[in-house]
Design a protein around this motif. Sequence first.
Motif, PDB file in Angstrom:
ATOM      1  N   SER A 209      -8.744  -8.994   5.649  1.00 21.10           N
ATOM      2  CA  SER A 209      -8.159 -10.215   5.622  1.00 21.10           C
ATOM      3  C   SER A 209      -6.601  -9.728   4.887  1.00 21.10           C
ATOM      4  N   ARG A 210      -6.373  -8.774   4.280  1.00 19.59           N
ATOM      5  CA  ARG A 210      -5.318  -8.416   3.522  1.00 19.59           C
ATOM      6  C   ARG A 210      -4.338  -7.471   4.494  1.00 19.59           C
ATOM      7  N   ARG A 211      -4.810  -7.433   5.594  1.00 19.48           N
ATOM      8  CA  ARG A 211      -4.007  -6.484   6.713  1.00 19.48           C
ATOM      9  C   ARG A 211      -3.946  -5.220   6.369  1.00 19.48           C
ATOM     10  N   LEU A 212      -4.966  -4.665   5.508  1.00 17.77           N
ATOM     11  CA  LEU A 212      -5.333  -3.167   5.279  1.00 17.77           C
ATOM     12  C   LEU A 212      -6.180  -2.558   6.172  1.00 17.77           C
TER      13      LEU A 212
ATOM     14  N   VAL B 136       0.872  -1.315  -0.022  1.00 18.36           N
ATOM     15  CA  VAL B 136      -0.078  -0.012   0.137  1.00 18.36           C
ATOM     16  C   VAL B 136       0.960   1.345   0.031  1.00 18.36           C
ATOM     17  N   THR B 137       2.269   0.943   0.043  1.00 18.17           N
ATOM     18  CA  THR B 137       3.196   2.242   0.120  1.00 18.17           C
ATOM     19  C   THR B 137       2.800   3.004  -1.095  1.00 18.17           C
ATOM     20  N   GLY B 138       2.425   4.428  -0.783  1.00 22.61           N
ATOM     21  CA  GLY B 138       2.528   5.264  -2.075  1.00 22.61           C
ATOM     22  C   GLY B 138       0.999   5.438  -2.517  1.00 22.61           C
ATOM     23  N   ILE B 139       0.107   4.401  -2.009  1.00 21.22           N
ATOM     24  CA  ILE B 139      -1.106   4.731  -2.254  1.00 21.22           C
ATOM     25  C   ILE B 139      -2.108   4.946  -1.337  1.00 21.22           C
ATOM     26  N   GLY B 140      -2.027   4.333  -0.030  1.00 18.50           N
ATOM     27  CA  GLY B 140      -2.790   4.988   0.973  1.00 18.50           C
ATOM     28  C   GLY B 140      -1.933   5.841   1.822  1.00 18.50           C
ATOM     29  N   ALA B 141      -2.671   6.772   2.739  1.00 18.41           N
ATOM     30  CA  ALA B 141      -1.871   7.368   3.608  1.00 18.41           C
ATOM     31  C   ALA B 141      -1.149   6.573   4.907  1.00 18.41           C
TER      32      ALA B 141
END
Length: 363
Positions: free
Chosen positions: A289-292, A254-259
Amino acid sequence: MSVKLTEVARQAGVSLATASRVLNGSDRTPAAGIADRVRAAAEELGYVANAQAQALARSTTGLVGLVVHDIADPYFSAIAHGVQEAALKRRHQVLLAGTDIAGATESEGGAELSAANAFISYRTDAIILAASRLQSEDPRLSAALGRYIANGGRVVALGATDIPGAQSLALPNEEGAAALAAALIEQGHRRFAILAGPPERNTARHRVEGFTRALAAAGLEPVAVVPGAFNSQGGFDATLECLEQVGIADKDAVTGIGAGPGDDAGAAGLCLLAANDVMALGAMTALRSRRLRIPQDVQVAGFDDIPTLRDHSPGLTTYRLPLEQIGRLAAELALDPSRSSDAAIAGQVVLRESAGAAQPVGA
């Protein structure tokens, strides 16, 4: 003029006793080919519908039939509560049928037709179709309900329908979806994916059209549009497919996609627009389930504001429909021939934590 059983028997080329055994549910039924001939003759002549018409001419039965998709879905249970409340005020009882039956051998369209035919056989005064309408109605359902209406019954559908003679109660699906997306854009969101629901259903299509219209007005396009069932599992599956399409496998991707931690609640990240709340709740389960994290990594919004949302955390951003009011209006329209079907139903954007709202707005 009502059709008599003797006419059905003559049309089918069978005896009166045989026609009676087929149409009145006797245990002694003739061969399948003969039974099919009798049923075809009855349908062609309108025998069942006209028997219902005779009952309506004599008196009211005090019954209303309500067809929903999933009885367990809080969306339909809230509507059913409103229908029952209005019906009871008019001294009517509600018969309820669901079309989403696990293990059913027939399609949902067949289940809806079976429910309608059962309500007709019970001689209900009106039938309310609460399930989202298809782009093209099942011609068998249209024919059965068309005869029922012609013989004095009343039919009300939530949303537009081409069933001849049916009343429709317009819901602000497209307008509400556009308002919700516009509110999220105003909050700073720029990257959206749509969990579109079943495309053959008018409710899902209209909500997707509203989402995309608001995005286009802001010069945006969804990064993905993924169809799925109109339930929690559908939201779960569509979310996993969506994450694969946009290249998010898990928290590490998620780096660069979410805060990141301490950033502004993910306003620069991906926001999932689900076609209803139960899909949105399924989406939240899939993200976990994807640790997001929600909303830090991915944001989520739904539609309907079902009553059970108060039990979920983080609070779900959504568009609130007045579900019980919709049920009451549908029942009033079904039971009062003088009532107009142009009642204005207004909804409201509700911003909560799932899409980064620090303080709930509209809750």
